[in-house]
Design a protein around this motif. Sequence first.
Motif, PDB file in Angstrom:
ATOM      1  N   ASP A  36     -98.967  38.737-100.519  1.00  0.00           N
ATOM      2  CA  ASP A  36     -98.585  40.009-101.139  1.00  0.00           C
ATOM      3  C   ASP A  36     -97.120  40.357-100.931  1.00  0.00           C
ATOM      4  O   ASP A  36     -96.619  41.302-101.539  1.00  0.00           O
ATOM      5  N   PHE A  37     -96.419  39.610-100.100  1.00  0.00           N
ATOM      6  CA  PHE A  37     -95.015  39.878 -99.803  1.00  0.00           C
ATOM      7  C   PHE A  37     -94.068  38.997-100.629  1.00  0.00           C
ATOM      8  O   PHE A  37     -92.857  39.156-100.540  1.00  0.00           O
ATOM      9  N   HIS A  38     -94.619  38.061-101.397  1.00  0.00           N
ATOM     10  CA  HIS A  38     -93.764  37.196-102.219  1.00  0.00           C
ATOM     11  C   HIS A  38     -93.082  38.013-103.309  1.00  0.00           C
ATOM     12  O   HIS A  38     -93.729  38.841-103.952  1.00  0.00           O
ATOM     13  N   PRO A  39     -91.806  37.766-103.533  1.00  0.00           N
ATOM     14  CA  PRO A  39     -91.162  38.419-104.670  1.00  0.00           C
ATOM     15  C   PRO A  39     -91.764  37.879-105.976  1.00  0.00           C
ATOM     16  O   PRO A  39     -92.348  36.785-106.008  1.00  0.00           O
ATOM     17  N   ASP A  40     -91.623  38.641-107.046  1.00  0.00           N
ATOM     18  CA  ASP A  40     -92.187  38.246-108.340  1.00  0.00           C
ATOM     19  C   ASP A  40     -91.735  36.855-108.770  1.00  0.00           C
ATOM     20  O   ASP A  40     -92.515  36.099-109.357  1.00  0.00           O
ATOM     21  N   SER A  41     -90.490  36.499-108.458  1.00  0.00           N
ATOM     22  CA  SER A  41     -89.978  35.188-108.858  1.00  0.00           C
ATOM     23  C   SER A  41     -90.779  34.058-108.207  1.00  0.00           C
ATOM     24  O   SER A  41     -91.031  33.020-108.829  1.00  0.00           O
ATOM     25  N   ASN A  42     -91.201  34.241-106.961  1.00  0.00           N
ATOM     26  CA  ASN A  42     -92.025  33.237-106.291  1.00  0.00           C
ATOM     27  C   ASN A  42     -93.410  33.147-106.927  1.00  0.00           C
ATOM     28  O   ASN A  42     -93.930  32.054-107.149  1.00  0.00           O
ATOM     29  N   VAL A  43     -94.010  34.295-107.204  1.00  0.00           N
ATOM     30  CA  VAL A  43     -95.338  34.308-107.815  1.00  0.00           C
ATOM     31  C   VAL A  43     -95.292  33.623-109.180  1.00  0.00           C
ATOM     32  O   VAL A  43     -96.186  32.841-109.523  1.00  0.00           O
ATOM     33  N   GLU A  44     -94.217  33.873-109.931  1.00  0.00           N
ATOM     34  CA  GLU A  44     -94.065  33.224-111.240  1.00  0.00           C
ATOM     35  C   GLU A  44     -93.976  31.707-111.089  1.00  0.00           C
ATOM     36  O   GLU A  44     -94.610  30.963-111.843  1.00  0.00           O
ATOM     37  N   LYS A  45     -93.193  31.241-110.125  1.00  0.00           N
ATOM     38  CA  LYS A  45     -93.095  29.794-109.890  1.00  0.00           C
ATOM     39  C   LYS A  45     -94.447  29.208-109.508  1.00  0.00           C
ATOM     40  O   LYS A  45     -94.852  28.166-110.022  1.00  0.00           O
ATOM     41  N   GLN A  50     -95.199  25.396-109.711  1.00  0.00           N
ATOM     42  CA  GLN A  50     -93.963  24.826-109.195  1.00  0.00           C
ATOM     43  C   GLN A  50     -93.873  25.134-107.702  1.00  0.00           C
ATOM     44  O   GLN A  50     -94.079  26.275-107.292  1.00  0.00           O
ATOM     45  N   PRO A  51     -93.574  24.139-106.887  1.00  0.00           N
ATOM     46  CA  PRO A  51     -93.482  24.401-105.451  1.00  0.00           C
ATOM     47  C   PRO A  51     -92.276  25.269-105.112  1.00  0.00           C
ATOM     48  O   PRO A  51     -91.253  25.231-105.792  1.00  0.00           O
ATOM     49  N   LEU A  52     -92.435  26.047-104.063  1.00  0.00           N
ATOM     50  CA  LEU A  52     -91.335  26.884-103.582  1.00  0.00           C
ATOM     51  C   LEU A  52     -90.417  26.069-102.682  1.00  0.00           C
ATOM     52  O   LEU A  52     -90.855  25.194-101.952  1.00  0.00           O
ATOM     53  N   THR A  53     -89.151  26.394-102.739  1.00  0.00           N
ATOM     54  CA  THR A  53     -88.163  25.777-101.855  1.00  0.00           C
ATOM     55  C   THR A  53     -87.970  26.682-100.637  1.00  0.00           C
ATOM     56  O   THR A  53     -88.426  27.828-100.615  1.00  0.00           O
ATOM     57  N   ASP A  54     -87.260  26.170 -99.648  1.00  0.00           N
ATOM     58  CA  ASP A  54     -86.934  27.005 -98.497  1.00  0.00           C
ATOM     59  C   ASP A  54     -86.129  28.228 -98.928  1.00  0.00           C
ATOM     60  O   ASP A  54     -86.315  29.317 -98.381  1.00  0.00           O
ATOM     61  N   ALA A  55     -85.246  28.048 -99.900  1.00  0.00           N
ATOM     62  CA  ALA A  55     -84.456  29.186-100.398  1.00  0.00           C
ATOM     63  C   ALA A  55     -85.362  30.232-101.045  1.00  0.00           C
ATOM     64  O   ALA A  55     -85.134  31.439-100.891  1.00  0.00           O
ATOM     65  N   ASP A  56     -86.390  29.781-101.771  1.00  0.00           N
ATOM     66  CA  ASP A  56     -87.348  30.719-102.364  1.00  0.00           C
ATOM     67  C   ASP A  56     -88.089  31.499-101.286  1.00  0.00           C
ATOM     68  O   ASP A  56     -88.430  32.669-101.471  1.00  0.00           O
TER      69      ASP A  56
END
Length: 171
Positions: A36-45, A50-56
Amino acid sequence: MSDLAIIVTGVSGSGKTTIGRLLAERLGWLFADADDFHPDSNVEKLTRQQPLTDADREPWLAALCHWLDEQHERERDVVLACSALKRRYRDRLRKDRPHTRFVYLHGARDVIARRLTHREGHFMRAHMLEGQISDLEPPQADEGVITVDVDATPDQIVDEILSKLESASQA
């Protein structure tokens, strides 16, 4: 145990949310899910598989740390379900937070894959498990993490966690 944060970790499908909620309920503590703490950009990925990067993950980790600190300041005991697959993520979450304890839910690949196959309404799909497993840096002995096998009922898993937490607090 008082004024603690227990972070329930593991790969997707290991039961973090189920076990975290039940643990928080048994203890009478506040529960939160790190998803629930992921920003929308992460949820979209993640929705696009698409896997998240450390920067994400950086803003996500920062939000989790902020939330943990807020709860500590309010003297609230909490349970947080959070993958924390890499040691550096766990180190970040525990840094300057001596009140934090980690529980690692470990399970056989086939058990977890079967759970993910039957899961509905979540962005993590069964075929993404391999990426999680390859990213996983299992907790090491020097981290003081409680490890529990997930091949049991949720009540049995929570009983084991509570027993191990009690033993650790008396050590």
